[in-house]
Design an enzyme around this catalytic site. Sequence first.
Site, mmCIF file in Angstrom:
data_model
loop_
_atom_site.group_PDB
_atom_site.id
_atom_site.type_symbol
_atom_site.label_atom_id
_atom_site.label_comp_id
_atom_site.label_asym_id
_atom_site.label_seq_id
_atom_site.Cartn_x
_atom_site.Cartn_y
_atom_site.Cartn_z
ATOM 1 N N HIS A 278 16.230 -4.587 -2.810
ATOM 2 C CA HIS A 278 15.065 -3.903 -2.248
ATOM 3 C C HIS A 278 13.888 -4.223 -3.155
ATOM 4 O O HIS A 278 13.996 -4.113 -4.373
ATOM 5 C CB HIS A 278 15.351 -2.394 -2.220
ATOM 6 N N ARG B 63 5.299 -0.335 2.383
ATOM 7 C CA ARG B 63 4.844 -1.708 2.690
ATOM 8 C C ARG B 63 4.448 -1.776 4.159
ATOM 9 O O ARG B 63 3.465 -2.419 4.520
ATOM 10 C CB ARG B 63 5.940 -2.726 2.378
#
Length: 573
Positions: free
Chosen positions: A236, A258
């Site tokens: 991640h 994001r």
Amino acid sequence: MRRLQTDILILGSGGAGLFAALHAHTIDPTLRITVAVKGLLGKCGCTRMVQGGYNVALAPGDSPERHFMDTVEGGGWLNNQDLVWTLVTEAPRRIRELENELGCFFDRNPDGTIHQKAFAGQTFDRTVHKGDLTGIEIVNRLAEQVWARNIGRLEEHRAIALVKSGRGEAIAGVVLIDMRTGDFVFVQAKAVVLATGGGPTMYRYHTPSGDKSCDGMAMVLRAGLSLRDMEMVQFHPTGLLAGIDTRLTGTIIEEGLRGAGGHLLDGAGERFMPRYDKRAERATRDIVSRAMFDQMRNGKTGPNGGVFFTMRHLDPALVRREFKGMVERCRDVGFDLVSGLVEVVPTAHYMMGGVEFAPDGATALPGLFAAGEDTGGVHGANRLGGNGVANSTVFGGLAGDAVAAWVKENGAWREPDVGDIDAAVAFASQPLQRPAGSLEPIRSALYDAMWEDVGIVRDAASLARGADVLADLDRRLDAVGVAADDLAFNLTWHDWLNLKNLVLVSRAIAAAATAREDSRGAHWRADFPQPSALDTSRYTQVRLRGSAIDVCSQPVAFTRVRPGESLIRDAAE
Ligand SMILES: Cc1cc2nc3c(=O)[nH]c(=O)nc-3n(C[C@H](O)[C@H](O)[C@H](O)COP(=O)(O)OP(=O)(O)OC[C@H]3O[C@@H](n4cnc5c(N)ncnc54)[C@H](O)[C@@H]3O)c2cc1C
């Protein structure tokens, strides 16, 4: 040794284990169902830690076909397509079950429909969530339902070996350690559901909960079954990097940040993602993690050796409102998510590989079912954010349905292979016979080898080096001892068992990564940077033969769509 009997034994109490228990109980409330778990039921595992949310095609304009195509494209065409189809078609049912039957309440749009947010790598905003702490909502409601029913619990009981029947034709039970006393327990069961949740905690930076050490995968290997896609370990991109003296280093801030427009900056404050992918920060996790790793290897880092993440160009009120939990988490380690810079590092998050299984959870060993992160095939080479908890809850429920039906049809307590039980006890007891030593240097060497040599970027030389270190660590574990004066909550003993499993599964990762001479999804070979032809894709299979890891490969069956085709077009026609 204490001996117990149950009809169905479920190992693990994450989304997969709890759903399996509830569904099996619904099918037949007279069955004796027992959940055995390394921690406390409802308080351990990674489902509880789910922040971002749950992928499901609900909104007008979205469809299971679209969710299917995103999952298969994201998975580099290695996925088992029947498993993916089951995932995307069952997920809407499961999300309604979570809300309408089990009492979860997800965030809403002003018109009352379920709010769905953007997650990276998807063509539609389909991630259902409860703020940014979705897993707590799901696991709390599931655990309440399990507590309210007649379902047995063996908490702080750690499974150490799957035991077959004397003739080896089916599962007969499981050997566990009662961690509260250190006693061995044999639970005889007509069927077992494996839901211990993988967990790549062998990497220097990692996200999963501390109770996870790939125990299920190690037990499967020792029982002679195969694992697939083990080279596919997901990193991640946004693990917090807050120095070495906090356990929060490695834990993540969620992907929705994001999705909402957050930027990654190098040590000098320059945005770099647009140079690597046209989707920039919204590219899939593998691409973003590799870009960050590249910046780090080139020395473009922050003070702790990572890069920076920032939301300071966005509306501060929106960030505070939509990502309250993440703002607090960053504040806990001294970072300001709203108007400052947060130092981050790619962190090992999820294993796409695992035991091979059918859509109803059946494995190659009759009576052994599996679901959740212990299994392989759903995500192929890369998991989309939001497909993890969908996977564990969808397939946990299906495994619960199937295991209850299987017990009705084939249910019998089988006499266990006594040799299997004795071997499991001898294996787990061995460090207790030796003078106590330190496990710390072994753990640290494991972290280094996996991060440096079997991590985000690999090549033949690094993998060979990693495999040598892992073989050596296994030998060192077989030579080091653990103090045996008090076995109740003997955490050093459990650490030894954790490390034994992590080293075995790390060897499986290194072997599969060595065999795959192309780059696909999460697996990046610097010496083979191109993907091989998609339409002749093969997936890896590893198996333990004696003490050696055997690797072979199998062709991917394109049962629903071939590379270059799309189910979305078919659906529209
Ligand atoms: C920080 C974090 C955030 C995440 N966010 C998301 C997200 O937003 N969306 C998403 O889709 N996915 C997310 N995931 C992934 C998601 O949590 C997993 O995909 C999924 O929920 C795993 O479910 P599971 O039931 O297989 O395993 P888990 O929920 O991990 O449960 C495993 C259980 O097995 C038990 N266990 C382990 N070993 C043994 C043993 N030897 N004996 C008995 N019991 C054992 C554990 O104690 C635990 O109860 C996230 C993961 C993490 C770590």
